[in-house]
Design an enzyme around this catalytic site. Structure first.
Site, PDB file in Angstrom:
ATOM      1  N   LYS A  77       9.558  51.139 -51.569  1.00 51.83           N
ATOM      2  CA  LYS A  77      10.165  49.847 -51.906  1.00 51.83           C
ATOM      3  C   LYS A  77      10.510  49.866 -53.381  1.00 51.83           C
ATOM      4  O   LYS A  77       9.759  50.413 -54.194  1.00 51.83           O
ATOM      5  CB  LYS A  77       9.144  48.719 -51.657  1.00 51.83           C
ATOM      6  CG  LYS A  77       9.766  47.357 -51.599  1.00 51.83           C
ATOM      7  CD  LYS A  77      10.263  47.083 -50.217  1.00 51.83           C
ATOM      8  CE  LYS A  77      10.966  45.777 -50.063  1.00 51.83           C
ATOM      9  NZ  LYS A  77      11.416  45.571 -48.683  1.00 51.83           N
ATOM     10  N   GLY A 177      14.939  30.069 -34.806  1.00 52.46           N
ATOM     11  CA  GLY A 177      15.806  30.763 -35.766  1.00 52.46           C
ATOM     12  C   GLY A 177      16.952  31.400 -35.017  1.00 52.46           C
ATOM     13  O   GLY A 177      16.766  32.389 -34.305  1.00 52.46           O
ATOM     14  N   GLY A 179      19.775  32.962 -36.123  1.00 52.08           N
ATOM     15  CA  GLY A 179      20.629  33.713 -37.047  1.00 52.08           C
ATOM     16  C   GLY A 179      20.932  35.092 -36.506  1.00 52.08           C
ATOM     17  O   GLY A 179      21.058  35.285 -35.292  1.00 52.08           O
ATOM     18  N   VAL A 181      19.193  37.772 -36.090  1.00 50.95           N
ATOM     19  CA  VAL A 181      18.244  38.323 -35.119  1.00 50.95           C
ATOM     20  C   VAL A 181      18.227  37.471 -33.849  1.00 50.95           C
ATOM     21  O   VAL A 181      18.392  37.975 -32.732  1.00 50.95           O
ATOM     22  CB  VAL A 181      16.820  38.410 -35.738  1.00 50.95           C
ATOM     23  CG1 VAL A 181      15.796  38.794 -34.690  1.00 50.95           C
ATOM     24  CG2 VAL A 181      16.807  39.396 -36.897  1.00 50.95           C
ATOM     25  N   GLY A 182      18.036  36.151 -34.015  1.00 48.19           N
ATOM     26  CA  GLY A 182      17.833  35.262 -32.867  1.00 48.19           C
ATOM     27  C   GLY A 182      19.013  35.196 -31.916  1.00 48.19           C
ATOM     28  O   GLY A 182      18.841  35.314 -30.696  1.00 48.19           O
TER      29      GLY A 182
HETATM   30  P1  NAD Z   1      19.285  34.820 -40.805  1.00 45.93           P
HETATM   31  O1  NAD Z   1      19.297  34.212 -42.157  1.00 45.93           O
HETATM   32  O2  NAD Z   1      20.519  35.423 -40.260  1.00 45.93           O
HETATM   33  O3  NAD Z   1      18.791  33.729 -39.734  1.00 45.93           O
HETATM   34  C1  NAD Z   1      17.649  32.939 -39.915  1.00 45.93           C
HETATM   35  C2  NAD Z   1      17.788  31.703 -39.035  1.00 45.93           C
HETATM   36  O4  NAD Z   1      16.569  30.980 -39.090  1.00 45.93           O
HETATM   37  C3  NAD Z   1      18.879  30.736 -39.459  1.00 45.93           C
HETATM   38  O5  NAD Z   1      19.535  30.266 -38.292  1.00 45.93           O
HETATM   39  C4  NAD Z   1      18.114  29.580 -40.124  1.00 45.93           C
HETATM   40  O6  NAD Z   1      18.771  28.340 -40.009  1.00 45.93           O
HETATM   41  C5  NAD Z   1      16.850  29.597 -39.316  1.00 45.93           C
HETATM   42  N1  NAD Z   1      15.689  28.976 -39.941  1.00 45.93           N
HETATM   43  C6  NAD Z   1      15.284  29.016 -41.222  1.00 45.93           C
HETATM   44  N2  NAD Z   1      14.143  28.328 -41.371  1.00 45.93           N
HETATM   45  C7  NAD Z   1      13.811  27.858 -40.148  1.00 45.93           C
HETATM   46  C8  NAD Z   1      12.732  27.086 -39.636  1.00 45.93           C
HETATM   47  N3  NAD Z   1      11.747  26.689 -40.423  1.00 45.93           N
HETATM   48  N4  NAD Z   1      12.727  26.802 -38.319  1.00 45.93           N
HETATM   49  C9  NAD Z   1      13.707  27.227 -37.488  1.00 45.93           C
HETATM   50  N5  NAD Z   1      14.746  27.954 -37.924  1.00 45.93           N
HETATM   51  C10 NAD Z   1      14.796  28.275 -39.237  1.00 45.93           C
HETATM   52  O7  NAD Z   1      18.076  35.882 -40.844  1.00 45.93           O
HETATM   53  P2  NAD Z   1      17.835  37.087 -39.837  1.00 45.93           P
HETATM   54  O8  NAD Z   1      18.460  38.315 -40.368  1.00 45.93           O
HETATM   55  O9  NAD Z   1      18.141  36.627 -38.447  1.00 45.93           O
HETATM   56  O10 NAD Z   1      16.268  37.305 -40.002  1.00 45.93           O
HETATM   57  C11 NAD Z   1      15.328  36.419 -39.416  1.00 45.93           C
HETATM   58  C12 NAD Z   1      13.929  36.955 -39.658  1.00 45.93           C
HETATM   59  O11 NAD Z   1      13.788  38.257 -39.096  1.00 45.93           O
HETATM   60  C13 NAD Z   1      13.540  37.108 -41.122  1.00 45.93           C
HETATM   61  O12 NAD Z   1      12.169  36.840 -41.229  1.00 45.93           O
HETATM   62  C14 NAD Z   1      13.780  38.578 -41.404  1.00 45.93           C
HETATM   63  O13 NAD Z   1      12.970  39.066 -42.461  1.00 45.93           O
HETATM   64  C15 NAD Z   1      13.364  39.191 -40.094  1.00 45.93           C
HETATM   65  N6  NAD Z   1      13.950  40.498 -39.786  1.00 45.93           N
HETATM   66  C16 NAD Z   1      15.297  40.661 -39.774  1.00 45.93           C
HETATM   67  C17 NAD Z   1      15.837  41.894 -39.422  1.00 45.93           C
HETATM   68  C18 NAD Z   1      17.329  42.082 -39.341  1.00 45.93           C
HETATM   69  O14 NAD Z   1      17.738  43.117 -38.809  1.00 45.93           O
HETATM   70  N7  NAD Z   1      18.142  41.174 -39.825  1.00 45.93           N
HETATM   71  C19 NAD Z   1      15.000  42.963 -39.089  1.00 45.93           C
HETATM   72  C20 NAD Z   1      13.616  42.761 -39.103  1.00 45.93           C
HETATM   73  C21 NAD Z   1      13.110  41.517 -39.437  1.00 45.93           C
END
Ligand code: NAD
Length: 370
Positions: A77, A177, A179, A181-182
């Protein structure tokens, strides 16, 4: 140098490097935790206030995640101490300067993290040739756009469902969530026949026990609207997603969302963790005792880092997807077979799998070190 670190142990860190260039106003650190399995991959975080200890902890998390994913990469990191919202010219100068200072650290491959993105990775690649998470034009696989992590989650859910006597076809899914991932997890799970009954974002929750129409919900989110703008279903508060009755609950938002004070509200059979550390240890223990299966983050959400490692090898998008599927099937089975046999926490089984792989890799190395 590592003696001062609390995290220092038999696995690492192997190297701690401080970078200082007063002429550029550049200060940063790199922790290479363990490279027994191969050169480390880990994100470049740009933030003013990350401690060395935290950087070392994040590097360790990458060692374990990469080993659990079965990748030929260790963990590292880096942190560049700066305001991530600085002007683009200044950002480029600092990132190029930081990468150049670390040009000989062949054991570290830069990836994007908080404060850095694919453009930053393109500068690093241009400067020293070692970066993942690149723009498509220079060989990158845009993992958030294609949903690499969501793809992995859907396969983990498919395997894990068999350990809870749950058919994935018709399983009711709730996703916190919506975003990168979801929403992709929802899409891939729907292809397997699962039904999304609730989704939330930072502005609220939408719930329909009969199922939400992804053809409506996903374009709506991509147009910048909230899930609660969905026409139909029942609108609820942001945190009410935890109360939704379902078969599979997927946290894909933030850390520590489920803890000792709200875990009793969950009504699900299976949790597949998309976000990093979304549950406290106490919450995971409680669910385990209640017979709810929780597949831990660094097994379930490894699709993104597997995709990045495949990009580094020059693989195509379809090869990356096939590799994610294969690795996550194998690793989920390995962990859950042990959980079923020894009745241990899934996180304990996953950690032991990762540490055993790292130690075995260390035993093959000439110097028996990282
Ligand atoms: P993103 O910013 O694209 O999406 C996050 C979503 O969560 C958004 O829709 C936001 O409105 C929502 N959100 C924020 N706070 C919230 C809450 N309190 N309750 C409900 N919804 C809420 O982020 P992402 O890339 O989808 O990542 C989501 C999580 O997964 C993060 O913790 C990230 O570290 C983890 N992660 C992401 C990846 C990746 O490939 N992007 C890989 C491993 C882990």
């Amino acid at each position: 140098m590592s003696e001062a670190l609390e995290i220092s142990d038999e696995l690492g860190p192997a190297k701690v490097i401080h970078v200082h260039n007063p002429a550029l106003g550049l200060k940063g650190i790199l922790v290479i935790d363990n490279v027994a399995t191969g050169p480390s991959i880990g994100g470049l975080r740009i933030a003013p206030d990350v401690s060395l200890e935290e950087c070392a902890r994040l590097a360790r998390a990458m060692t374990l995640k990469n080993a659990a994913a079965g990748l030929a990469h260790g963990g590292g990191k880096s942190v560049l101490f700066a305001d991530p919202r600085m002007a683009r010219e200044q950002k480029e100068e600092l990132i190029r300067g930081f990468a150049y200072a670390l040009r000989n650290e062949q054991d570290y491959i830069f990836g994007p993290d908080m404060g850095s993105d694919e453009t930053c990775m393109a500068w690093v690649k241009d400067e020293i040739g070692r970066a993942v998470g690149l723009p498509r034009e220079i060989g990158g696989i845009p993992l958030d756009e294609i949903g690499a992590t969501g793809w992995g989650l859907s396969h983990v859910a498919d395997v894990a469902a068999r350990y809870c006597n749950l058919a994935i076809r018709g399983a009711r899914v709730a996703i916190q969530g919506f975003g990168a991932v979801g929403k992709h997890a929802a899409r891939f799970l729907a292809n397997l026949g699962a039904v999304l009954v609730a989704a939330s974002d930072s502005r609220g929750t939408i719930h329909d026990p009969k199922g939400l129409d992804l053809g409506t919900l996903i374009p709506l989110k991509e147009a910048g609207k909230a899930v609660s703008d969905y026409p139909g279903g029942q609108k609820r508060g942001r945190d009410d997603i935890i109360d939704v009755e379902c078969d599979i609950w997927i946290p894909a938002a933030r850390p520590d969302v489920v803890h000792e004070n709200n875990v009793r509200r969950l009504k699900t059979k299976l949790v597949v963790q998309g976000a990093n550390i979304p549950f406290t240890p106490g919450a995971e223990k409680f669910l385990h005792e209640q017979g709810v299966l929780v597949v831990p983050d660094f097994i379930a959400n490894a699709g993104g880092v597997i995709c990045a490692a495949m990009e580094y090898q020059g693989a195509s998008q379809s090869t990356a997807f096939a590799t994610i599927e294969e690795k996550l099937h194998t690793n989920t089975k390995l962990v859950l077979d042990r959980v079923a046999k020894e009745k241990i926490l899934p996180r304990t089984a996953a950690l032991e799998l990762a540490v055993a792989r790292v130690k075995k890799a260390m035993a093959y190395r000439r110097w028996r070190i990282y």
